[in-house]
Design a protein around this motif. Structure first.
Motif, mmCIF file in Angstrom:
data_model
loop_
_atom_site.group_PDB
_atom_site.id
_atom_site.type_symbol
_atom_site.label_atom_id
_atom_site.label_comp_id
_atom_site.label_asym_id
_atom_site.label_seq_id
_atom_site.Cartn_x
_atom_site.Cartn_y
_atom_site.Cartn_z
ATOM 1 N N ASP A 86 0.818 -1.204 0.000
ATOM 2 C CA ASP A 86 0.000 0.000 0.000
ATOM 3 C C ASP A 86 0.855 1.259 0.000
ATOM 4 O OD1 ASP A 86 0.998 -0.363 2.505
ATOM 5 O OD2 ASP A 86 -0.905 -0.146 3.570
ATOM 6 N N GLY A 87 2.086 1.133 -0.519
ATOM 7 C CA GLY A 87 2.934 2.292 -0.677
ATOM 8 C C GLY A 87 3.793 2.638 0.516
ATOM 9 N N ASP A 88 3.763 1.800 1.542
ATOM 10 C CA ASP A 88 4.596 2.055 2.719
ATOM 11 C C ASP A 88 6.074 2.031 2.362
ATOM 12 O OD1 ASP A 88 2.281 2.080 4.163
ATOM 13 O OD2 ASP A 88 2.734 0.319 5.383
ATOM 14 N N ASN A 89 6.862 2.849 3.064
ATOM 15 C CA ASN A 89 8.313 2.675 3.021
ATOM 16 C C ASN A 89 8.653 1.306 3.605
ATOM 17 O OD1 ASN A 89 10.410 5.549 3.142
ATOM 18 N ND2 ASN A 89 8.359 5.498 2.269
ATOM 19 N N HIS A 134 2.646 5.038 15.480
ATOM 20 C CA HIS A 134 3.168 5.511 14.190
ATOM 21 C C HIS A 134 2.767 4.602 13.024
ATOM 22 C CE1 HIS A 134 5.526 8.620 16.145
ATOM 23 N NE2 HIS A 134 5.993 7.726 16.997
ATOM 24 N N ASP A 135 1.882 3.655 13.280
ATOM 25 C CA ASP A 135 1.407 2.721 12.246
ATOM 26 C C ASP A 135 2.585 2.029 11.566
ATOM 27 O OD1 ASP A 135 -0.416 1.314 10.713
ATOM 28 O OD2 ASP A 135 -0.572 2.878 9.171
ATOM 29 N N ASP A 187 5.376 7.192 4.649
ATOM 30 C CA ASP A 187 6.365 8.264 4.607
ATOM 31 C C ASP A 187 6.526 8.720 3.162
ATOM 32 O OD1 ASP A 187 8.276 10.064 5.451
ATOM 33 O OD2 ASP A 187 9.626 8.564 6.312
ATOM 34 N N ARG A 188 7.201 9.828 2.984
ATOM 35 C CA ARG A 188 7.512 10.291 1.639
ATOM 36 C C ARG A 188 8.492 9.335 0.971
ATOM 37 N NH1 ARG A 188 12.630 11.881 1.696
ATOM 38 N NH2 ARG A 188 13.532 12.747 3.611
ATOM 39 N N PHE A 197 1.855 6.541 -5.440
ATOM 40 C CA PHE A 197 2.455 6.876 -4.152
ATOM 41 C C PHE A 197 3.518 7.979 -4.205
ATOM 42 C CE2 PHE A 197 1.615 2.153 -4.011
ATOM 43 C CZ PHE A 197 0.404 2.266 -3.324
ATOM 44 N N ALA A 198 3.803 8.532 -5.374
ATOM 45 C CA ALA A 198 4.885 9.529 -5.469
ATOM 46 C C ALA A 198 4.617 10.756 -4.606
ATOM 47 C CB ALA A 198 5.093 9.940 -6.920
ATOM 48 N N ALA A 199 3.363 11.052 -4.375
ATOM 49 C CA ALA A 199 3.019 12.257 -3.610
ATOM 50 C C ALA A 199 2.838 11.988 -2.124
ATOM 51 C CB ALA A 199 1.745 12.882 -4.182
#
Length: 551
Positions: free
Chosen positions: A376-379, A413-414, A438-439, A456-458
């Motif tokens: 889901d785009g997580d770091n 912090h999920d 995170d970014r 997820f880039a944004a």
């Protein structure tokens, strides 16, 4: 971030004279990219990126830079998560070795292959397979991009590591460019008129440069052993109820030395795999690859597709799962090893699963990397430790307990954790992987898929969660240190220098001073010079050495 001091104009001109204008990069976007790895962004950017295309130009480049007192850092594909090639001082130059990518010699008679350090594992594998040959250890999962030289500098695990050990165990010799630009050969090739057919001729000079993270020099060539390409292989997958059972299974298999690769994943890993990387429609594209491995013998496409569906269901529903690959000189040899593996695993496991995941993994060993982000785009940021077999069950209990005791911080912090486990030669491997929102940094944005970039880039910055992840990783490594951990890919993260005895540390520093008297080769690598920065030892009284015996 601190922008690096400007590289002198004359140095840039001289670099362009050596390698050509297009191979010297100073534009800010490139410098920003080379100042990141999977673990994040450096405080200091390099001042220049150089991409030599020949060993001679590599040597001339290093000599030029060090004469000008500019730090020199080698970088391969860049899939580091330990700040291995991130600059720690200014001015610094990064030497990108990916254009040093030739296979120099495949010696079928004497059973060795020599490659330039920027050769990828996928390129080497394909070239050798066409000749019915292979290196014993034959690459990490990231081998489509990752380089042989990078693995030599950091050591590495996965393909072939169960039987043949880590990458360093397959190396016969290296040619290394030292800080003054001289080229040193190791192994039998270090003597006049010899070829690199054997590693041990006098002291093992090869070993000095393996796992050094570029602190002692830059690999120009790497020579590896060759073995016949296995005549047959087979696969097993089993489900387990408890983390400790998987650890016991890894150790039992490793002690018999019958498994080429074995890896375990936990329920969170199964969930991630099902949601991100092992979807049915994607899996159908692998059917022909699996069929090709089986040489078209007895399994029709529909049957393979059914196996794929069953495998996806087991991933979606599974708990702890262990996957393994067995290879041998004949089908009978493999059948015997599979039988031995089953006899080990059946008493420990809940049930046998369809072996789809190891089949697909081996059908095409090197694929595009999709795991730089969570589904889901997580770091994503891993941390690993290597331990003696005798401590495997204990260390999984300690590690799991560590995260249980930090569950409030992680919930706040999920932050999610998933485990990868395995066995590498004589060591048990555990690798917790942390996920959080995170970014994305410049490294992510260049290497993630188009779909991930679109979705997820944004992503928004989340510095407090990032700091929590940093603390969790650091303190876990310090905890593991009290249980005798070792590590691959030391980089500038794992406390190698901090952990050495005073005599051993003095010895390593003497080697560094002899080879690199001005400390310009990847300063800070192996934490040399960084040992006094940050905590090096902590007491963990809540984690006694006999934790498993506690009520």
């Amino acid at each position: 971030m601190t922008i690096n001091s400007t590289i002198p104009t004359q140095v840039l001109a001289d670099l362009r004279d050596i390698v050509g204008n297009a191979r010297v990069m100073t534009d800010p976007p490139q410098l920003a990219y080379y100042a990141t790895d999977i673990s994040g962004e450096a405080d200091t950017r390099p001042g220049v990126i150089v991409k030599p295309e020949s060993v001679d130009n590599l040597a001339r480049t290093v000599a030029l830079l060090t004469r000008a007192d500019i730090a020199v850092i080698a970088r391969g594909a860049g899939f580091s998560y330990t700040s291995g090639y991130l600059a720690t001082q200014s001015p610094s130059a990064i030497i990108d070795t990916t254009d040093l990518n030739r296979i120099v010699e495949i010696n079928e008679t004497d059973r060795y292959v020599t490659v330039e350090s920027g050769c990828t594992w996928a390129t080497l594998y394909d070239a050798l397979k066409a000749k019915g040959l292979r290196t014993p250890y034959f690459g990490p999962l990231s081998g489509l991009h990752s380089t042989v030289g990078g693995a030599a500098s950091n050591n590495a695990s996965f393909y072939g590591a169960g039987t043949y050990g880590a990458m360093a165990d397959s190396v016969l010799g290296v040619d290394v460019v030292l800080a003054d630009g001289s080229l040193v050969e190791t192994g039998a090739a270090c003597a006049e008129g010899r070829t690199p057919f054997f590693r041990y001729f006098g002291p093992d000079l090869t070993g000095v440069f393996l796992g050094d993270c570029g602190a002692f020099g830059i690999k120009a060539h790497v020579t590896l052993r060759l073995i016949p390409f296995p005549a047959a292989e087979d696969y097993l997958s089993f489900a387990f109820e408890r983390f400790e059972d998987i650890a016991e299974a890894h150790v039992a298999l490793a002690r018999e030395n019958i498994v080429a690769e074995q890896w375990g994943i936990d329920p969170q890993g199964n969930e991630n795999l099902a949601a991100r990387g092992f979807k049915f429609l994607e899996g159908l594209s692998f059917v022909r690859e699996v069929a090709a491995v089986k040489n078209g013998m007895g399994q029709k496409m529909a049957t393979i597709a059914r196996t794929l569906i069953d495998g996806h269901r087991s991933v979606s529903r599974g708990g702890f799962a262990l996957h393994l690959v067995v290879e041998g000189t004949s089908a009978k040899d493999v059948e015997m090893k599979i039988g031995q593996a089953r006899r080990i695993l059946v008493p420990l496991a809940l049930k046998e699963l369809p072996s789809t995941i190891p089949q697909i993994t081996r059908a095409k060993p090197f694929r595009a990397i999709k795991s730089l982000l969570g589904h889901d785009g997580d770091n994503w940021l891993p941390v690993h430790g290597l331990f003696p077999y005798s401590r495997a069950a204990e260390i999984v209990a300690v590690t799991d307990e560590y995260f249980v005791r930090h569950r409030d911080l992680m919930k706040k912090h999920d932050i999610k954790v998933s485990y990868l486990t395995g066995a590498v030669g004589s060591a048990f491997l555990i690798e917790p992987m942390l996920f959080w929102k995170d970014r994305l940094n410049a490294f992510h944005l260049r290497h993630i898929t188009d779909d991930q970039r679109r979705d997820f880039a944004a992503s928004s910055p989340n510095p407090t969660a990032r700091e929590a992840v940093t603390t969790l990783r650091r303190d876990l490594v310090l905890l593991w240190g009290t249980f005798g951990a070792a590590h691959f890919q030391v980089g500038k993260f794992y406390p190698y220098a901090n952990s050495l005895s005073s005599a051993s540390l003095a010895f390593v520093k003497n080697i560094k001073a002899a080879l690199d008297p001005k400390n310009l080769m990847n300063p800070g690598a192996l934490r040399l010079g960084l040992a006094d920065k940050g905590p090096t030892k902590m007491k963990f009284t809540e984690f006694p050495q006999n934790l498993l015996d506690q009520p």
